[in-house]
Design a protein around this motif. Structure first.
Motif, PDB file in Angstrom:
ATOM      1  N   ILE A 110      -7.487   8.372  -6.784  1.00  0.00           N
ATOM      2  CA  ILE A 110      -7.687   7.532  -7.692  1.00  0.00           C
ATOM      3  C   ILE A 110      -6.812   6.665  -7.869  1.00  0.00           C
ATOM      4  N   LEU A 111      -5.247   6.925  -8.363  1.00  0.00           N
ATOM      5  CA  LEU A 111      -4.331   6.907  -8.859  1.00  0.00           C
ATOM      6  C   LEU A 111      -3.669   6.089  -7.937  1.00  0.00           C
ATOM      7  N   ALA A 112      -3.844   6.866  -6.825  1.00  0.00           N
ATOM      8  CA  ALA A 112      -3.081   5.921  -5.405  1.00  0.00           C
ATOM      9  C   ALA A 112      -3.233   4.939  -4.928  1.00  0.00           C
ATOM     10  N   VAL A 118       2.797  10.910  -5.188  1.00  0.00           N
ATOM     11  CA  VAL A 118       3.623  12.141  -6.136  1.00  0.00           C
ATOM     12  C   VAL A 118       3.573  11.676  -7.437  1.00  0.00           C
ATOM     13  N   ILE A 119       3.127  11.358  -8.315  1.00  0.00           N
ATOM     14  CA  ILE A 119       2.522  11.427  -9.261  1.00  0.00           C
ATOM     15  C   ILE A 119       1.700  12.285  -9.713  1.00  0.00           C
ATOM     16  N   GLY A 120       0.448  12.483  -9.832  1.00  0.00           N
ATOM     17  CA  GLY A 120      -0.384  13.202  -9.165  1.00  0.00           C
ATOM     18  C   GLY A 120      -0.554  14.766  -9.029  1.00  0.00           C
ATOM     19  N   THR A 121       0.243  14.335  -7.857  1.00  0.00           N
ATOM     20  CA  THR A 121       1.045  15.666  -7.340  1.00  0.00           C
ATOM     21  C   THR A 121       2.031  16.901  -8.127  1.00  0.00           C
ATOM     22  N   ALA A 122       2.895  15.640  -8.744  1.00  0.00           N
ATOM     23  CA  ALA A 122       3.818  16.721  -9.251  1.00  0.00           C
ATOM     24  C   ALA A 122       3.300  16.754 -11.060  1.00  0.00           C
ATOM     25  N   LEU A 123       2.022  15.920 -10.637  1.00  0.00           N
ATOM     26  CA  LEU A 123       1.328  16.022 -12.675  1.00  0.00           C
ATOM     27  C   LEU A 123       0.632  17.389 -12.659  1.00  0.00           C
ATOM     28  N   CYS A 182       0.728  -0.909   0.238  1.00  0.00           N
ATOM     29  CA  CYS A 182      -0.444  -0.085  -0.388  1.00  0.00           C
ATOM     30  C   CYS A 182       0.771   0.860   0.180  1.00  0.00           C
ATOM     31  N   ALA A 183       1.892   1.161   0.559  1.00  0.00           N
ATOM     32  CA  ALA A 183       2.591   2.310   0.645  1.00  0.00           C
ATOM     33  C   ALA A 183       3.686   2.915  -0.350  1.00  0.00           C
ATOM     34  N   ILE A 184       3.802   1.830  -1.351  1.00  0.00           N
ATOM     35  CA  ILE A 184       4.807   1.439  -2.623  1.00  0.00           C
ATOM     36  C   ILE A 184       3.818   2.360  -3.493  1.00  0.00           C
ATOM     37  N   GLY A 185       2.555   2.136  -3.376  1.00  0.00           N
ATOM     38  CA  GLY A 185       1.504   2.303  -4.217  1.00  0.00           C
ATOM     39  C   GLY A 185       0.712   3.700  -3.937  1.00  0.00           C
ATOM     40  N   GLU A 186       0.796   4.022  -2.596  1.00  0.00           N
ATOM     41  CA  GLU A 186       0.605   4.783  -1.917  1.00  0.00           C
ATOM     42  C   GLU A 186       1.058   6.246  -2.314  1.00  0.00           C
ATOM     43  N   VAL A 187       2.002   6.506  -2.154  1.00  0.00           N
ATOM     44  CA  VAL A 187       3.283   7.738  -2.277  1.00  0.00           C
ATOM     45  C   VAL A 187       3.374   7.965  -3.486  1.00  0.00           C
ATOM     46  N   LEU A 188       3.813   6.348  -4.367  1.00  0.00           N
ATOM     47  CA  LEU A 188       3.802   6.595  -6.032  1.00  0.00           C
ATOM     48  C   LEU A 188       3.042   7.836  -6.664  1.00  0.00           C
ATOM     49  N   GLY A 189       1.296   7.188  -5.851  1.00  0.00           N
ATOM     50  CA  GLY A 189       0.451   7.844  -6.793  1.00  0.00           C
ATOM     51  C   GLY A 189       0.381   8.726  -6.690  1.00  0.00           C
TER      52      GLY A 189
END
Length: 162
Positions: A58-60, A44-49, A35-42
């Motif tokens: 939804i992405l996270a 970070v990606i959503g915020t960065a974009l 969950c942490a891998i997916g949550e953080v990645l999601g």
């Protein structure tokens, strides 16, 4: 003699409960990892974009489920189980645990003032994410304990690791 016989079950009961709680901690840590891998990645990606709150969440959540299931699949398949059977095990073992973890985790993030507006360079972004995952761990552990006590959840996965 009768007194000793009466005490014996009480002495054994805490050991069984402790073993189940230890298994619940391991299962929850396993769930937290995916969950942490997916949550953080999601996040970070959503915020960065510059995505909005809903697409980022939804992405996270999607990535948290994907990584959570993937970790279980990897372990079960490593034990020699085929993909189809391993997928069934992962879905049965992880769905409730990941769902609770994501509900709590994202609930904390959404309800924390300013967290969804924080950028990647803002310490608030990282602190709230860490706190949310910690709270999710604590609140998901009893769910995993309950499932394991009924022979479900990671109790099923555990059979393939030994």
């Amino acid at each position: 003699m009768e007194h000793q016989a009466h005490q014996a079950p009480a002495q054994h009961h805490p050991v069984a409960v402790a073993g189940t709680w230890a298994m619940a901690v391991r299962a929850t840590l396993h769930c937290l990892t995916g969950c942490a891998i997916g949550e953080v990645l999601g996040m970070v990606i959503g915020t960065a974009l510059g995505w909005g709150d809903v697409p980022t969440l939804i992405l996270a959540i999607t990535l948290a489920f994907a990584f959570g299931y993937a970790l279980t699949l990897w372990g079960v398949m490593k034990a020699g189980v085929g993909l189809r059977a391993a997928l069934k095990v992962a879905l049965a073992a992880d769905t409730l645990s990941i769902a609770v973890m994501e509900l709590v985790d994202n609930g904390v993030i959404v309800l924390w003032p300013g967290a969804m507006d924080a950028g990647l360079a803002d310490p608030l972004f990282w602190w709230v994410l860490a706190i949310a995952l910690a709270v999710a761990f604590v609140l998901t552990m009893p769910v995993n304990r309950w499932m394991i006590g009924r022979g479900k959840g990671h109790a099923v996965v555990h059979r393939y690791h030994h």
